[in-house]
Design an enzyme around this catalytic site. Structure first.
Site, PDB file in Angstrom:
ATOM      1  N   GLU A   1       0.806  -1.236   0.000  1.00 11.69           N
ATOM      2  CA  GLU A   1       0.000   0.000   0.000  1.00 11.69           C
ATOM      3  C   GLU A   1       0.834   1.279   0.000  1.00 11.69           C
ATOM      4  O   GLU A   1       0.532   2.236   0.714  1.00 11.69           O
ATOM      5  CB  GLU A   1      -0.996  -0.028   1.178  1.00 11.69           C
ATOM      6  CG  GLU A   1      -1.955  -1.207   1.043  1.00 11.69           C
ATOM      7  CD  GLU A   1      -2.949  -1.368   2.201  1.00 11.69           C
ATOM      8  OE1 GLU A   1      -2.849  -0.619   3.185  1.00 11.69           O
ATOM      9  OE2 GLU A   1      -3.820  -2.249   2.097  1.00 11.69           O
TER      10      GLU A   1
ATOM     11  N   GLU B   1      -6.442  -9.839  -3.331  1.00 12.85           N
ATOM     12  CA  GLU B   1      -7.241  -9.964  -2.100  1.00 12.85           C
ATOM     13  C   GLU B   1      -8.732  -9.770  -2.403  1.00 12.85           C
ATOM     14  O   GLU B   1      -9.435  -9.079  -1.670  1.00 12.85           O
ATOM     15  CB  GLU B   1      -6.790  -8.912  -1.063  1.00 12.85           C
ATOM     16  CG  GLU B   1      -5.303  -8.897  -0.790  1.00 12.85           C
ATOM     17  CD  GLU B   1      -4.871  -7.904   0.285  1.00 12.85           C
ATOM     18  OE1 GLU B   1      -5.748  -7.281   0.921  1.00 12.85           O
ATOM     19  OE2 GLU B   1      -3.661  -7.768   0.493  1.00 12.85           O
TER      20      GLU B   1
END
Ligand SMILES: *[C@@H]1O[C@H](CO)[C@@H](O)[C@H](O)[C@H]1NC(C)=O
Ligand SMILES: *[C@@H]1O[C@H](CO)[C@@H](O)[C@H](O)[C@H]1NC(C)=O
Ligand SMILES: *[C@@H]1O[C@H](CO)[C@@H](O)[C@H](O)[C@H]1NC(C)=O
Ligand SMILES: *[C@@H]1O[C@H](CO)[C@@H](O)[C@H](O)[C@H]1NC(C)=O
Ligand SMILES: *[C@@H]1O[C@H](CO)[C@@H](O)[C@H](O)[C@H]1NC(C)=O
Ligand SMILES: *[C@@H]1O[C@H](CO)[C@@H](O)[C@H](O)[C@H]1NC(C)=O
Ligand SMILES: *[C@@H]1O[C@H](CO)[C@@H](O)[C@H](O)[C@H]1NC(C)=O
Length: 595
Positions: free
Chosen positions: A364, A471
Site C-alpha cells: 500500500e 485480495e
C-alpha cells in the site's frame, strides 16, 4: 518480461509517427495491436487501445464516439458547453487535427461539458485524449448526476506537448441525465481534449465479451479422434475428461485457523492450490516485541501448504501504513528504523527463500508513506532491490487497494500506480527483478464499476507486467454473490491477469466479509459462486460421446487432464494424460482403440 518492456518502448517511438496517419486515414491502429502484429502474434480481437505513453496526435474516438456528439470536434465545438468559468474554443494542430480547448479557468472543474442520458443497468466505457498547454497534471472525467452528485470515472496524467489517453467509465445504477465534465486541480492550465467517447453496454453484452475473451485467452480447442487400430473411425466411443491441474492460479487467503480446524483444512485443500496468509507473515505478527521474533505460526502454515502442494504468495515484508507497524516501530528514530527494517527484511526474506512464489514488498505505498517519511523518498525502491538481492526468484509485487475498485480514489489510480512502478524500477539494478502488479480488489457496497475495472486492467496490462488480483472481496450486501461473480469473471477474462487470490473463507476461520461457508460449513450463495467457477474453469469433469466419425470437439481451459476413452463394443478402455497449453491452433489427439 523485460524484453516486453523494451519492445513496448521501441514501439512507442515508432507508433508515434503512425498516429496522424491513423487518424487522417480513418484507420484504427492501437499501439498494442500494432505491437502484436509486428511481433508475429495474432492480434485477433485484441481491442484494447490503452497506451501508457503519450502521442504526438490522438487516435480516433473509440466506438466512433458512442453517444457523444461531435466527439472528434469536426464540427467546431457544437454539442459542447462551458462548465463553470472559462472560455472554450476549437484549435487546429499543425497536422490539421481539430480539438477543443478550455482556457481562463479559475476552478478545478472549469471545463467543457456535454449532457448525456444514463440508463439504469448499463455499463459505460469512457475514453478521451488530453493535453495541457504547460506542465503536467492529473485530469479526471467527472459525471455530474441529479443536479449535484459528482462521480469520478477515470484519471490520466496529462502533459504538455503530447496527447495522453484517459480510459474509464461508470455503471449507471439509476436512469438519470448526467453532465460529463473534466477536472484538473491546477486551474491555471488550459485543458485540451479530443476523441471523446462514451459507449454503453448491456450486462449481457458485457458478459458475452468476457466469455469471448475467456475462450481466447484461457482455453484451447481440442479434437479427439477415436479409431480402430486400423484407423477406421470408431463411432460411439465415450470420452471422460477430468482436469487434474489448472494452469490459472485461482486461490484463497488463509489464516492460522488452518492449523487447528480440520474442517477448514478439508475445505481448503479440496478447492485451492494457491494462497496468501492474511496476517501471519506481517511484521506485527512475527516480531511483536523488538528483538523477539516468533515465526511459529507462519512456519506451521507453510508446512501445511507444502504438505498439500499449495503455492504461497508472501504477504508482506513491510506495510507503508503507520497504523499497521508493530507498536514499538512507530516510535523509532529514522536511524533506529533503518536498522530495524534492515533486520526485518533479511530475517523474513532469507527464512522463506525458495518457499514463496512472490512477496508483497511494500504494501500500500500509493496510499501511505510511513517509510518514505522516515527514511527518504526512495525507501520503497531500496526495499524492492534489497528483497530481490536476498531472494532473486520470487516475484516482487506492489499491492494496492482501490486501483480498480473505486474510481473516486485518485491516489491509487492506475495512472499513479504506473508512476510508482517507474520510481521503483528506475535503477539499472531492477532490470532483472521479476516484478508484478498486485491489485487487492476489495469491492465495497453497490454495483462494481466494471468499466473502470476493465480500463484499469487495460492500462496496467499494457505496461507489460503480470497482474494479479491479490485480495478479492466484496462487502456483505443483498447482491454480494452476483457482484462477486461479475468481478471474478472480469479478472479471469482479462489477458493481463495471471492470478486471482480471494480474501474470503469460512465463518469458522473468522471470515465475516466475503463468507464462503457458514458456521456449519454449509456453502453460502457467495461460496456457491466460487465453487461453480472452480468447476467451470476446471472444465468438468465431462463425459462426451464421439460422433459417427469418432470425433469429439471440445474447448478446454489450459491445464492438465486425465482422459479415459471407452467403447461399449470393446472391453478395452484407454487412459491418457494431456496438457492443454496456450496456443491458437487446434490440438489434435488420435486415440486408437483395440478391438
Ligand atoms: C435525485 O435528487 C432528488 C432531489 O434532490 C432526490 O429526491 C432523488 O432521490 C435523487 N435521485 C437519486 C437517484 O439519487
Ligand atoms: C478395421 O477394424 C474394424 C474392427 O476390427 C473392422 O470392423 C473394420 O472393417 C476394419 N476396417 C478396415 C478398413 O479394415
Ligand atoms: C511463539 O508463538 C507461539 C504461537 O503463538 C507460542 O505458542 C510460543 O509460546 C511463542 N514462543 C515464544 C518464545 O514466545
Ligand atoms: C536512497 O537514498 C539514500 C539517501 O539519499 C542513499 O544513500 C541510498 O543509496 C538510496 N538508495 C537507493 C536504492 O537508491
Ligand atoms: C449508485 O451509484 C452511486 C455512484 O456510483 C453510488 O454512490 C451508490 O452507492 C450506488 N448505489 C447502489 C445501490 O449501487
Ligand atoms: C470481522 O472480522 C474482523 C477481523 O477478524 C473484525 O475486526 C470485525 O469486527 C468483524 N466484523 C464483524 C461485523 O463481525
Ligand atoms: C496420468 O496422470 C495421473 C496423475 O494425474 C497418474 O496417476 C496416471 O498414472 C497418469 N496416466 C498415464 C496414462 O500416464
Amino acid at each position: 518480461m523485460h524484453c516486453i518492456r523494451e519492445v513496448l518502448y521501441n514501439i512507442m517511438m515508432i507508433s508515434d509517427k503512425m498516429k496522424v496517419a491513423a487518424k487522417c486515414c480513418n484507420l484504427f491502429f492501437t499501439t498494442t495491436s500494432f505491437l502484436l502484429l509486428i511481433s508475429g502474434v495474432h492480434s485477433l480481437d485484441y481491442d484494447y487501445s490503452a497506451t501508457i505513453e503519450c502521442m504526438k496526435e490522438p487516435q480516433r474516438a473509440q466506438y466512433g464516439g458512442g453517444i457523444i456528439v461531435n466527439s472528434e470536434f469536426e464540427h467546431n465545438i457544437e454539442g459542447w458547453t462551458v462548465f463553470g468559468n472559462g472560455k472554450i474554443e476549437e484549435h487546429i494542430s499543425n497536422d490539421g487535427n481539430r480539438f477543443i480547448v478550455v482556457r481562463n479557468r479559475t476552478q478545478t472543474l472549469d471545463s467543457f461539458s456535454q449532457k448525456v442520458q444514463l440508463k439504469k443497468g448499463l455499463i459505460y466505457m469512457f475514453s478521451a485524449w488530453f493535453q495541457l498547454n504547460e506542465g503536467s497534471d492529473m485530469v479526471s472525467v467527472v459525471f455530474k448526476t441529479n443536479g449535484s452528485e459528482l462521480i469520478h470515472g477515470g484519471h490520466v496524467i496529462a502533459k504538455h506537448g503530447c496527447w495522453s489517453l484517459l480510459k474509464g467509465g461508470i455503471v449507471a445504477n439509476f436512469s438519470t441525465p448526467a453532465e460529463i465534465l473534466f477536472e484538473s486541480n491546477n486551474p491555471s492550465v488550459e485543458i485540451w481534449a479530443d476523441s471523446v467517447s462514451l459507449q454503453p453496454f448491456t450486462k449481457e453484452e458485457w458478459r458475452s465479451h468476457q466469455d469471448n475473451n475467456i475462450e481466447r485467452v484461457r482455453k484451447r480447442k481440442v479434437r479427439f479422434h477415436v479409431t480402430h487400430v486400423n484407423e477406421t473411425a470408431l463411432e460411439g466411443a465415450t470420452i471422460i475428461i477430468k482436469q487434474t491441474k489448472s494452469d490459472f492460479p485461482f486461490g484463497c487467503g488463509m489464516n492460522h485457523y488452518i492449523l487447528t480446524n480440520n474442517d477448514y483444512q478439508k475445505w481448503f485443500v479440496s478447492r485451492f492450490k494457491y494462497t496468501t496468509f492474511t496476517n501471519e507473515m506481517k511484521w506485527y505478527s512475527t516480531e511483536k516485541i523488538q528483538g523477539q521474533e516468533n515465526y511459529t505460526i507462519a512456519d506451521g502454515m507453510l508446512l501445511f501448504t507444502k504438505q498439500n502442494g499449495i503455492s504461497v504468495r508472501g504477504h508482506n515484508i513491510f506495510w507503508d501504513d503507520t497504523k499497521y507497524q508493530p507498536e514499538w516501530v512507530k516510535s523509532l528514530s529514522p536511524d533506529e528504523l533503518r536498522e530495524a527494517a534492515e533486520k526485518r527484511i533479511k530475517s523474513v526474506v532469507s527464512r522463506y527463500k525458495g518457499d514463496l512464489i512472490a512477496w508483497d514488498v511494500m504494501n500500500e505505498n500509493l496510499h501511505f508513506h510511513f517509510y518514505e517519511d522516515k527514511l527518504g523518498k526512495n525507501a520503497s525502491e531500496s526495499y524492492y532491490l534489497k528483497s530481490h538481492e536476498l531472494d532473486p526468484k520470487s516475484t516482487k509485487f506492489m499491492n494496492e487497494y482501490n486501483t480498480i475498485e473505486y474510481s473516486g480514489d485518485k491516489d491509487a489510480s492506475p495512472a499513479n500506480y504506473y508512476k510508482k512502478i517507474s520510481e521503483i524500477l528506475q535503477s539499472g539494478e531492477a532490470t532483472e527483478m521479476p516484478f508484478a502488479i498486485g491489485l487487492q480488489g476489495h469491492f465495497a457496497s453497490g454495483q462494481p464499476n466494471l468499466a473502470y475495472m476493465r480500463s484499469g486492467l487495460d492500462f496496467l496490462g499494457d505496461i507489460g507486467f503480470p497482474i494479479w488480483l491479490t485480495e478479492t472481496s466484496v462487502d456483505p450486501q443483498p447482491e454480494q454473490a452476483k457482484y462477486f461473480e461479475e468481478i471474478l469473471r472480469e479478472g479471469y477474462s482479462h489477458s493481463a491477469v495471471e492470478g486471482i487470490i480471494m480474501f474470503a473463507g469460512p465463518a469458522q476461520a473468522g471470515f465475516n466479509s466475503t463468507l464462503l461457508a457458514d458456521a456449519n460449513f454449509q456453502t453460502t450463495s457467495t461460496g456457491q459462486v466460487v465453487d461453480n467457477l472452480i468447476y467451470e474453469w476446471g472444465t468438468g469433469p465431462k463425459t462426451i460421446l464421439a460422433d459417427s466419425r469418432g470425433i469429439v470437439d471440445i474447448s478446454l481451459h489450459h491445464g492438465d487432464y486425465d482422459v479415459t476413452v471407452t467403447h461399449p463394443l470393446t472391453q478395452y478402455s484407454k487412459k491418457l494424460n494431456i496438457s492443454v497449453r496456450k496456443g491458437f491452433s487446434q490440438e489434435n489427439i488420435h486415440v486408437k482403440m483395440h478391438a
